[in-house]
Scaffold this motif. Structure first.
Motif, PDB file in Angstrom:
ATOM      1  N   VAL A   1       0.702  -1.161   0.137  1.00  0.00           N
ATOM      2  CA  VAL A   1      -0.175   0.070  -0.036  1.00  0.00           C
ATOM      3  C   VAL A   1       0.870   1.304  -0.123  1.00  0.00           C
ATOM      4  CG1 VAL A   1      -1.821   1.198   1.303  1.00  0.00           C
ATOM      5  CG2 VAL A   1      -1.829  -1.133   1.250  1.00  0.00           C
ATOM      6  N   PHE A   2       2.065   1.192   0.696  1.00  0.00           N
ATOM      7  CA  PHE A   2       2.817   2.224   0.921  1.00  0.00           C
ATOM      8  C   PHE A   2       4.034   2.302   0.023  1.00  0.00           C
ATOM      9  CE2 PHE A   2       0.291   1.912   4.414  1.00  0.00           C
ATOM     10  CZ  PHE A   2      -0.314   3.242   4.480  1.00  0.00           C
ATOM     11  N   ALA A   3       4.584   0.871  -0.298  1.00  0.00           N
ATOM     12  CA  ALA A   3       5.601   0.744  -1.060  1.00  0.00           C
ATOM     13  C   ALA A   3       5.626  -0.317  -2.041  1.00  0.00           C
ATOM     14  CB  ALA A   3       7.092   0.222  -0.184  1.00  0.00           C
TER      15      ALA A   3
ATOM     16  N   PHE B   1     -10.679  -0.484   6.713  1.00  0.00           N
ATOM     17  CA  PHE B   1     -10.374   0.436   5.444  1.00  0.00           C
ATOM     18  C   PHE B   1     -10.469  -0.487   4.227  1.00  0.00           C
ATOM     19  CE2 PHE B   1      -8.686   3.049   8.911  1.00  0.00           C
ATOM     20  CZ  PHE B   1      -9.264   4.437   8.460  1.00  0.00           C
ATOM     21  N   THR B   2     -11.327  -0.145   3.275  1.00  0.00           N
ATOM     22  CA  THR B   2     -11.193  -0.741   2.043  1.00  0.00           C
ATOM     23  C   THR B   2     -10.032  -0.241   1.205  1.00  0.00           C
ATOM     24  OG1 THR B   2     -13.445  -1.273   2.062  1.00  0.00           O
ATOM     25  CG2 THR B   2     -12.428  -1.475  -0.204  1.00  0.00           C
ATOM     26  N   VAL B   3      -9.190  -1.129   0.512  1.00  0.00           N
ATOM     27  CA  VAL B   3      -8.048  -0.506  -0.245  1.00  0.00           C
ATOM     28  C   VAL B   3      -8.700  -0.163  -1.665  1.00  0.00           C
ATOM     29  CG1 VAL B   3      -5.794  -0.763  -0.924  1.00  0.00           C
ATOM     30  CG2 VAL B   3      -6.414  -1.578   1.385  1.00  0.00           C
ATOM     31  N   GLN B   4      -7.987   0.862  -2.324  1.00  0.00           N
ATOM     32  CA  GLN B   4      -8.394   0.984  -3.797  1.00  0.00           C
ATOM     33  C   GLN B   4      -7.392   1.744  -4.228  1.00  0.00           C
ATOM     34  OE1 GLN B   4     -12.667   2.902  -4.629  1.00  0.00           O
ATOM     35  NE2 GLN B   4     -11.506   4.903  -5.042  1.00  0.00           N
ATOM     36  N   GLU B   5      -7.228   1.353  -5.572  1.00  0.00           N
ATOM     37  CA  GLU B   5      -5.957   1.751  -6.515  1.00  0.00           C
ATOM     38  C   GLU B   5      -6.535   2.793  -7.595  1.00  0.00           C
ATOM     39  OE1 GLU B   5      -3.916  -1.392  -8.040  1.00  0.00           O
ATOM     40  OE2 GLU B   5      -1.832  -0.192  -7.903  1.00  0.00           O
ATOM     41  N   GLN B   6      -6.142   3.996  -7.321  1.00  0.00           N
ATOM     42  CA  GLN B   6      -6.605   4.960  -8.615  1.00  0.00           C
ATOM     43  C   GLN B   6      -5.191   5.372  -9.411  1.00  0.00           C
ATOM     44  OE1 GLN B   6      -9.490   6.102  -9.570  1.00  0.00           O
ATOM     45  NE2 GLN B   6     -10.947   5.919  -7.810  1.00  0.00           N
TER      46      GLN B   6
ATOM     47  N   HIS C   1      -2.079   6.243  -7.395  1.00  0.00           N
ATOM     48  CA  HIS C   1      -2.451   6.503  -5.926  1.00  0.00           C
ATOM     49  C   HIS C   1      -3.337   5.293  -5.608  1.00  0.00           C
ATOM     50  CE1 HIS C   1      -1.347  10.719  -6.316  1.00  0.00           C
ATOM     51  NE2 HIS C   1      -1.755  10.534  -7.632  1.00  0.00           N
ATOM     52  N   VAL C   2      -2.898   5.126  -4.124  1.00  0.00           N
ATOM     53  CA  VAL C   2      -3.730   4.228  -3.355  1.00  0.00           C
ATOM     54  C   VAL C   2      -4.664   4.955  -2.137  1.00  0.00           C
ATOM     55  CG1 VAL C   2      -3.501   2.122  -1.803  1.00  0.00           C
ATOM     56  CG2 VAL C   2      -1.845   2.443  -3.699  1.00  0.00           C
ATOM     57  N   GLN C   3      -5.944   4.635  -2.280  1.00  0.00           N
ATOM     58  CA  GLN C   3      -6.682   5.532  -1.278  1.00  0.00           C
ATOM     59  C   GLN C   3      -7.286   4.307  -0.405  1.00  0.00           C
ATOM     60  OE1 GLN C   3      -9.167   7.101  -4.215  1.00  0.00           O
ATOM     61  NE2 GLN C   3      -8.399   8.960  -4.061  1.00  0.00           N
TER      62      GLN C   3
ATOM     63  N   PHE D   1      -9.672   8.415   1.902  1.00  0.00           N
ATOM     64  CA  PHE D   1      -8.467   9.014   2.338  1.00  0.00           C
ATOM     65  C   PHE D   1      -7.013   8.698   1.278  1.00  0.00           C
ATOM     66  CE2 PHE D   1     -11.342   8.646   5.990  1.00  0.00           C
ATOM     67  CZ  PHE D   1     -11.233   9.913   6.391  1.00  0.00           C
ATOM     68  N   ASP D   2      -6.436   9.761   1.196  1.00  0.00           N
ATOM     69  CA  ASP D   2      -4.966   9.168   0.560  1.00  0.00           C
ATOM     70  C   ASP D   2      -4.267   8.480   1.459  1.00  0.00           C
ATOM     71  OD1 ASP D   2      -3.000   9.982  -1.836  1.00  0.00           O
ATOM     72  OD2 ASP D   2      -1.811  10.101   0.013  1.00  0.00           O
ATOM     73  N   ARG D   3      -3.306   7.401   1.063  1.00  0.00           N
ATOM     74  CA  ARG D   3      -2.492   6.526   1.962  1.00  0.00           C
ATOM     75  C   ARG D   3      -1.759   7.220   2.884  1.00  0.00           C
ATOM     76  NH1 ARG D   3       1.716   4.441  -2.534  1.00  0.00           N
ATOM     77  NH2 ARG D   3       2.600   6.285  -2.905  1.00  0.00           N
ATOM     78  N   ASN D   4      -1.389   8.489   2.320  1.00  0.00           N
ATOM     79  CA  ASN D   4      -0.493   9.370   3.371  1.00  0.00           C
ATOM     80  C   ASN D   4      -1.371   9.918   4.373  1.00  0.00           C
ATOM     81  OD1 ASN D   4       2.108   8.645   2.177  1.00  0.00           O
ATOM     82  ND2 ASN D   4       1.569   9.979   0.396  1.00  0.00           N
TER      83      ASN D   4
END
Ligand SMILES: [Zn+2]
Length: 153
Positions: free
Chosen positions: A74-76, A123-128, A131-133, A143-146
């Motif tokens: 998600v972050f890397a 949280f549901t993880v979504q890839e845009q 960007h991962v949200q 929310f943005d992952r950051n």
């Protein structure tokens, strides 16, 4: 040469390589490596062919679960995760973005019910694109992952 040396430097454990260099501390928190008293060695801003600079985390005598490995992506997203036994890579964990992450993060929305009720965040993880949200299951905000922070123990 650098890479081989770094990877083989621990006898047993997990090496997380090719971490985007601003995400390393978050990953250490996320995996709760310090709380769990693991022996951890971190390399910051190491030269990399694939990325300009990369970070690397070596965890001695601990093997990450697949869920933990997926949460790292998600972050890397470019991270490579190798399991080491007797100084050799015995397994490369194939990661994919997890569909959801529970219990790990605090919802950034101050009026989210998760702050008032004793519920586990989810949280549901979504890839845009790149960007991962993360979408909070309770307040349904995105929310943005950051933006999300790791929950303290
Ligand atoms: Zn929320």
């Amino acid at each position: 040469m650098n890479k081989t040396l770094s990877v083989s430097a621990i006898q047993n454990g997990t090496v997380i390589d090719h971490i985007t260099s601003d995400q390393t501390l978050r990953i250490i928190h996320m995996l709760r490596l310090l709380d769990r008293k693991h022996t951890v060695t971190v390399g910051f801003n190491l030269p990399s062919k694939r990325m300009k600079l990369k970070d690397l985390i070596k965890i001695e005598n601990h093997v990450l679960t697949n869920q933990e490995a997926n949460e790292i992506t998600v972050f890397a997203p470019e991270a490579t995760i190798n399991i080491i036994k007797n100084f050799e890579v015995v397994q490369k964990i194939i990661t994919s973005l997890p569909p959801s992450i529970g219990g790990l993060f605090i919802c950034p929305n101050p009026i989210c019910v998760t702050h008032a009720e004793p519920v586990k965040s989810f949280f549901t993880v979504q890839e845009q694109g790149k960007h991962v949200q993360l979408i909070c299951h309770y307040c349904e905000k995105t929310f943005d992952r950051n933006q999300v922070r790791v929950k303290a123990l």
